[in-house]
Design a protein around this motif. Structure first.
Motif, short mmCIF file in Angstrom:
data_model
loop_
_atom_site.label_atom_id
_atom_site.label_comp_id
_atom_site.label_asym_id
_atom_site.label_seq_id
_atom_site.Cartn_x
_atom_site.Cartn_y
_atom_site.Cartn_z
N LEU A 98 73.33 23.29 -38.76
CA LEU A 98 74.29 22.21 -38.92
C LEU A 98 75.17 22.40 -40.15
O LEU A 98 76.14 21.66 -40.34
N GLN A 99 74.84 23.39 -40.96
CA GLN A 99 75.69 23.70 -42.11
C GLN A 99 76.75 24.72 -41.75
O GLN A 99 77.91 24.61 -42.17
N ASP A 100 76.39 25.72 -40.95
CA ASP A 100 77.35 26.78 -40.65
C ASP A 100 78.13 26.55 -39.36
O ASP A 100 78.94 27.39 -38.96
N GLY A 101 77.92 25.41 -38.68
CA GLY A 101 78.69 25.09 -37.49
C GLY A 101 78.28 25.90 -36.27
O GLY A 101 79.07 26.05 -35.32
N ASN A 102 77.07 26.41 -36.25
CA ASN A 102 76.57 27.20 -35.13
C ASN A 102 76.63 26.39 -33.84
O ASN A 102 76.30 25.20 -33.81
N ARG A 103 77.06 27.02 -32.75
CA ARG A 103 77.18 26.34 -31.46
C ARG A 103 75.95 26.51 -30.58
O ARG A 103 76.00 26.28 -29.37
N ASP A 104 74.87 26.93 -31.15
CA ASP A 104 73.63 27.09 -30.40
C ASP A 104 73.25 25.77 -29.73
O ASP A 104 73.47 24.69 -30.28
N PRO A 105 72.70 25.81 -28.50
CA PRO A 105 72.31 24.57 -27.81
C PRO A 105 71.39 23.67 -28.63
O PRO A 105 71.45 22.44 -28.51
N ALA A 106 70.55 24.26 -29.46
CA ALA A 106 69.66 23.45 -30.28
C ALA A 106 70.43 22.62 -31.30
O ALA A 106 69.98 21.55 -31.72
N ALA A 107 71.60 23.11 -31.72
CA ALA A 107 72.42 22.36 -32.68
C ALA A 107 72.86 21.03 -32.09
O ALA A 107 72.98 20.03 -32.80
N LYS A 108 73.12 21.01 -30.79
CA LYS A 108 73.51 19.76 -30.13
C LYS A 108 72.39 18.72 -30.25
O LYS A 108 72.63 17.56 -30.56
N GLY A 109 71.16 19.17 -30.01
CA GLY A 109 70.03 18.25 -30.14
C GLY A 109 69.84 17.77 -31.56
O GLY A 109 69.52 16.60 -31.79
N LEU A 110 70.04 18.65 -32.52
CA LEU A 110 69.92 18.24 -33.92
C LEU A 110 70.97 17.22 -34.29
O LEU A 110 70.70 16.28 -35.04
N ARG A 111 72.19 17.39 -33.78
CA ARG A 111 73.23 16.39 -34.05
C ARG A 111 72.87 15.06 -33.41
O ARG A 111 73.16 13.99 -33.96
N ARG A 129 74.73 0.80 -30.09
CA ARG A 129 75.35 1.65 -29.09
C ARG A 129 74.71 1.44 -27.73
O ARG A 129 73.49 1.33 -27.60
N PRO A 130 75.51 1.41 -26.66
CA PRO A 130 74.96 1.13 -25.33
C PRO A 130 74.21 2.30 -24.72
O PRO A 130 73.35 2.12 -23.88
N HIS A 131 74.54 3.55 -25.10
CA HIS A 131 73.89 4.71 -24.49
C HIS A 131 73.22 5.53 -25.59
O HIS A 131 73.75 6.55 -26.03
N LYS A 132 72.06 5.12 -26.01
CA LYS A 132 71.45 5.71 -27.18
C LYS A 132 70.71 7.03 -26.89
O LYS A 132 70.43 7.78 -27.80
N GLN A 133 70.39 7.30 -25.62
CA GLN A 133 69.63 8.51 -25.34
C GLN A 133 70.49 9.78 -25.41
O GLN A 133 69.98 10.87 -25.58
N LEU A 134 71.81 9.62 -25.28
CA LEU A 134 72.73 10.75 -25.44
C LEU A 134 72.35 11.95 -24.55
O LEU A 134 72.43 13.10 -24.94
N HIS A 135 71.94 11.64 -23.29
CA HIS A 135 71.67 12.69 -22.30
C HIS A 135 70.67 13.72 -22.81
O HIS A 135 70.86 14.92 -22.72
N ARG A 136 69.57 13.26 -23.35
CA ARG A 136 68.60 14.16 -23.94
C ARG A 136 68.04 15.14 -22.91
O ARG A 136 67.71 16.27 -23.23
N ARG A 137 67.92 14.73 -21.65
CA ARG A 137 67.32 15.61 -20.64
C ARG A 137 68.25 16.75 -20.26
O ARG A 137 67.81 17.77 -19.76
N ALA A 138 69.53 16.60 -20.51
CA ALA A 138 70.50 17.62 -20.11
C ALA A 138 70.28 18.93 -20.84
O ALA A 138 70.62 19.99 -20.33
N VAL A 139 69.69 18.90 -22.03
CA VAL A 139 69.50 20.13 -22.80
C VAL A 139 68.15 20.78 -22.50
O VAL A 139 67.85 21.84 -23.02
N PHE A 140 67.35 20.13 -21.66
CA PHE A 140 66.04 20.69 -21.33
C PHE A 140 66.19 21.65 -20.15
O PHE A 140 65.92 21.31 -19.02
N GLN A 141 66.66 22.84 -20.46
CA GLN A 141 66.96 23.81 -19.42
C GLN A 141 66.33 25.16 -19.78
O GLN A 141 66.09 25.44 -20.93
#
Length: 401
Positions: free
Chosen positions: A363-376, A389-401
């Motif tokens: 999250l410091q170097d702006g890496n676009r790795d899929p794990a960075a999305k989950g960390l954000r 916020r109305p949608h707090k889960q932020l599509h967590r299952r979408a990254v489980f691939q």
């Protein structure tokens, strides 16, 4: 209406600030000089109407002089937010924090970045005028201490320090100079190496010396990270752990929660006395679970023990790390075993361990790795408006691939 004052002889920087202010409701007054007045009164006397909300000290003037003026403004006109445009280095960040500077601004920042910083500083100034005190340093006076976030796992080797360092870096982007990470793995802590730091002082110095009696001294014992956060690193040798008691940890966290908006605590594996002392004060617990049966069962047992001890923090965040369908377990299997929903999923990643070894969180170097999305997504859960916020889960299952 917001009002901004800029002091700088630098025409390029002035142009950037004018572009930023053009998209806001406010006016800008510029003093094109390469020196600073003796005090803020000399600036205010040349203005008509109410004092400005934000004072911007631009490039081309002495940083030492800017810090001196900022400290006077902080004392005499606390309702004015000061932004200092100067290269960010650990020494300048620490001096800026002591002088009451609201934000450090990269002199080469684009207008959009400047606009965001001006809006944030303007809101902070308005809050102080109303007595709301949004800055972390004002929490104590207004009865609103910072959030203590315990990052936990019953077992080691699940990426706890990686998550903790990224969480601190991510929070620091929206709350610069208001985040501190504490390495509470007193025997084998890795926060210093995970952030590429060489601390002059450690947690041992902080709890056993003068810092334990004076929060201002404590701040000087913290190590400054270039990303605008602070770190209190683990002891230099494991034997120092025996000198640090649970009472020391409780007192330390109590000091920090009145000085910082977020205190991220990277705990040791298990539920030792220092971890339990942290949980007594923690507002949040981030549980890190690996994609293996022992880790998952350990989380379930940990929940049961803490519930019996009445030490479950108000907010709980469960992070499934190194998620991989090839592990033979599904997300439903994990949730059924621990008896709680998983909030954030971090897919198995090559970048995360590499970034930890390199000492630069993703999250410091702006890496676009899929794990960075989950960390954000994890960082977002600590924003002040998260619960609304109305949608707090932020599509967590979408990254489980």
């Amino acid at each position: 209406m917001s009002r901004f004052v800029l002091i700088t002889p630098n025409g390029d920087f002035e142009r950037l600030v004018r572009l930023a202010v053009a998209g806001m409701h406010g006016s800008l007054q510029v003093f094109k000089v390469d020196y600073l007045p003796d005090g803020p009164g000399d600036v205010l006397r040349q203005m008509v109407g109410e004092p400005p909300e934000v004072l911007i000290l631009g490039p081309g003037i002495s940083v030492d002089g800017s810090l001196k003026l900022a400290s006077i403004v902080d004392l005499q006109y606390p309702e004015i937010s000061v932004i200092l445009a100067a290269p960010s280095n650990p020494e300048t960040v620490l001096q800026a924090m002591r002088a009451g500077v609201r934000d450090l601004l990269d002199p080469g920042a684009d207008p959009d970045t400047i606009r965001v910083m001006l809006e944030r500083a303007s809101l902070a100034a308005a809050g102080r005028r109303r007595g709301l005190a949004p800055q972390a340093s004002e929490h104590l006076d207004n009865g609103s201490p910072g959030r203590i976030i315990a990052v936990m796992s019953p077992k080691g080797g699940v990426g706890k320090t990686t998550v903790a360092t990224n969480l601190a870096i991510g929070l620091g982007k929206s709350a610069p100079m208001s985040v501190v990470i504490v390495d509470l793995d007193l025997q084998f802590g890795d926060v210093a190496s995970g952030l590429l730091l060489e601390p002059e002082f450690t947690i041992t110095d902080a709890v056993l010396g003068a810092a334990s009696q004076d929060s201002m001294v404590l701040k000087t014992y913290l190590t400054v990270h270039p990303a605008g956060i602070y770190a209190l690193c683990a002891p230099r040798t494991p034997v120092e752990m025996d000198r640090i008691t649970a009472a020391h940890i409780s007192h330390l966290l109590n000091q920090l929660r009145h000085e910082f908006q977020y205190i991220v605590v990277d705990t040791a594996p298990g539920l030792g006395e220092h971890v339990l002392a942290t949980l007594e004060q923690a507002t949040d617990a981030v549980w890190i679970c690996g994609m293996d049966v022992p880790s998952i069962r350990g989380i379930r047992t940990g929940f049961q023990i803490l519930e019996e001890l009445a030490l479950v923090p108000e907010q709980r965040h469960i992070v499934l790390n190194m998620a991989d369908r090839r592990a033979g377990l599904s997300l439903k299997d994990v949730e059924a075993t621990i008896g709680a929903p998983v909030d954030v999923v971090l897919p198995r990643s090559k970048s995360l361990p590499f970034s930890t070894n390199k000492g630069v969180p993703v999250l410091q170097d702006g890496n676009r790795d899929p794990a960075a999305k989950g960390l954000r997504q994890l960082v977002e859960r600590f924003r002040p408006d998260w619960e609304a916020r109305p949608h707090k889960q932020l599509h967590r299952r979408a990254v489980f691939q």
